[in-house]
Motif scaffolding. Sequence first.
Motif, PDB file in Angstrom:
ATOM      1  N   ILE A 114      40.234  39.291  42.376  1.00  0.00           N
ATOM      2  CA  ILE A 114      40.806  40.132  41.325  1.00  0.00           C
ATOM      3  C   ILE A 114      41.883  41.059  41.880  1.00  0.00           C
ATOM      4  O   ILE A 114      42.979  41.161  41.332  1.00  0.00           O
ATOM      5  N   VAL A 115      41.578  41.731  42.991  1.00  0.00           N
ATOM      6  CA  VAL A 115      42.544  42.663  43.586  1.00  0.00           C
ATOM      7  C   VAL A 115      43.765  41.916  44.123  1.00  0.00           C
ATOM      8  O   VAL A 115      44.906  42.345  43.927  1.00  0.00           O
ATOM      9  N   GLY A 116      43.523  40.792  44.786  1.00  0.00           N
ATOM     10  CA  GLY A 116      44.631  40.006  45.323  1.00  0.00           C
ATOM     11  C   GLY A 116      45.587  39.548  44.233  1.00  0.00           C
ATOM     12  O   GLY A 116      46.816  39.594  44.395  1.00  0.00           O
ATOM     13  N   GLN A 117      45.034  39.131  43.106  1.00  0.00           N
ATOM     14  CA  GLN A 117      45.865  38.667  42.003  1.00  0.00           C
ATOM     15  C   GLN A 117      46.580  39.819  41.287  1.00  0.00           C
ATOM     16  O   GLN A 117      47.694  39.658  40.783  1.00  0.00           O
ATOM     17  N   LEU A 118      45.956  40.978  41.257  1.00  0.00           N
ATOM     18  CA  LEU A 118      46.625  42.145  40.677  1.00  0.00           C
ATOM     19  C   LEU A 118      47.865  42.506  41.494  1.00  0.00           C
ATOM     20  O   LEU A 118      48.915  42.835  40.937  1.00  0.00           O
ATOM     21  N   ILE A 119      47.737  42.445  42.812  1.00  0.00           N
ATOM     22  CA  ILE A 119      48.889  42.721  43.674  1.00  0.00           C
ATOM     23  C   ILE A 119      49.985  41.693  43.418  1.00  0.00           C
ATOM     24  O   ILE A 119      51.165  42.029  43.298  1.00  0.00           O
ATOM     25  N   LEU A 120      49.577  40.426  43.318  1.00  0.00           N
ATOM     26  CA  LEU A 120      50.547  39.359  43.066  1.00  0.00           C
ATOM     27  C   LEU A 120      51.279  39.574  41.746  1.00  0.00           C
ATOM     28  O   LEU A 120      52.484  39.329  41.640  1.00  0.00           O
ATOM     29  N   SER A 121      50.558  40.049  40.741  1.00  0.00           N
ATOM     30  CA  SER A 121      51.171  40.252  39.419  1.00  0.00           C
ATOM     31  C   SER A 121      52.238  41.346  39.437  1.00  0.00           C
ATOM     32  O   SER A 121      53.069  41.419  38.539  1.00  0.00           O
ATOM     33  N   LEU A 122      52.218  42.173  40.476  1.00  0.00           N
ATOM     34  CA  LEU A 122      53.181  43.268  40.583  1.00  0.00           C
ATOM     35  C   LEU A 122      54.404  42.898  41.418  1.00  0.00           C
ATOM     36  O   LEU A 122      55.210  43.779  41.753  1.00  0.00           O
ATOM     37  N   HIS A 123      54.552  41.621  41.741  1.00  0.00           N
ATOM     38  CA  HIS A 123      55.662  41.240  42.620  1.00  0.00           C
ATOM     39  C   HIS A 123      57.022  41.605  42.014  1.00  0.00           C
ATOM     40  O   HIS A 123      57.950  41.957  42.746  1.00  0.00           O
ATOM     41  N   GLY A 124      57.130  41.562  40.681  1.00  0.00           N
ATOM     42  CA  GLY A 124      58.388  41.950  40.049  1.00  0.00           C
ATOM     43  C   GLY A 124      58.729  43.405  40.306  1.00  0.00           C
ATOM     44  O   GLY A 124      59.889  43.750  40.543  1.00  0.00           O
TER      45      GLY A 124
END
Length: 201
Positions: A114-124
């Motif tokens: 969950i945390v890893g994907q949240l970080i990924l979602s903020l790449h923009g």
Amino acid sequence: MKLKDFVKVIVFSVIGFVLMMIGNYAISIFGVYGTYIHTALATILAAPIFVAMCRKVPKRGTVIVFYLISGMIYSIMGMWPMLIVLLGSGILGEFIIGKKENYHNNTRVEISYIVGQLILSLHGVFFIVFIGVQGLAKQFPTMFTVERAQQVKDFFLNTTNLSIVLIIQLLCSVLGAYIGIGIYNKYFDSNKSKKKSVFGE
């Protein structure tokens, strides 16, 4: 981690990457609303692979390698800034799992994902903050004009938009983790009665 373990993680990583790319392309059907779920669908699709990998290769460094491989593929595709973002996801995800024994702990695996994907979602957001509009257009000329890069900046630096993105991503990450654990427990785990999850699995 032995060589055979490393190879297994690479295989899982490539499969996960392919599924995430399918999810990323699929959001085009949502038109202008696709930006709100730009990584959410991919998160759901890749979750079962992540869970299976953690179970099959319960070694320190597994999560880091998982994200690192995706980052390297992005780099080969000319999107090297994604390597930095994904490396951050991997390091934090690995830290959350902690000891190698925790790769069999549903709660740790779920939170890590969950945390890893949240970080990924903020790449923009990371791109806009650290590269800027001009840098984004220069680094990805086939994807962004200066005008389009400015639109991305305006979208992600809008508090309401960013909040919606994070809420959707969080819900999809939780759902993905739930589905991943459920699939593994039902079809691959011969000792599921001993596994505990924050979702009651």
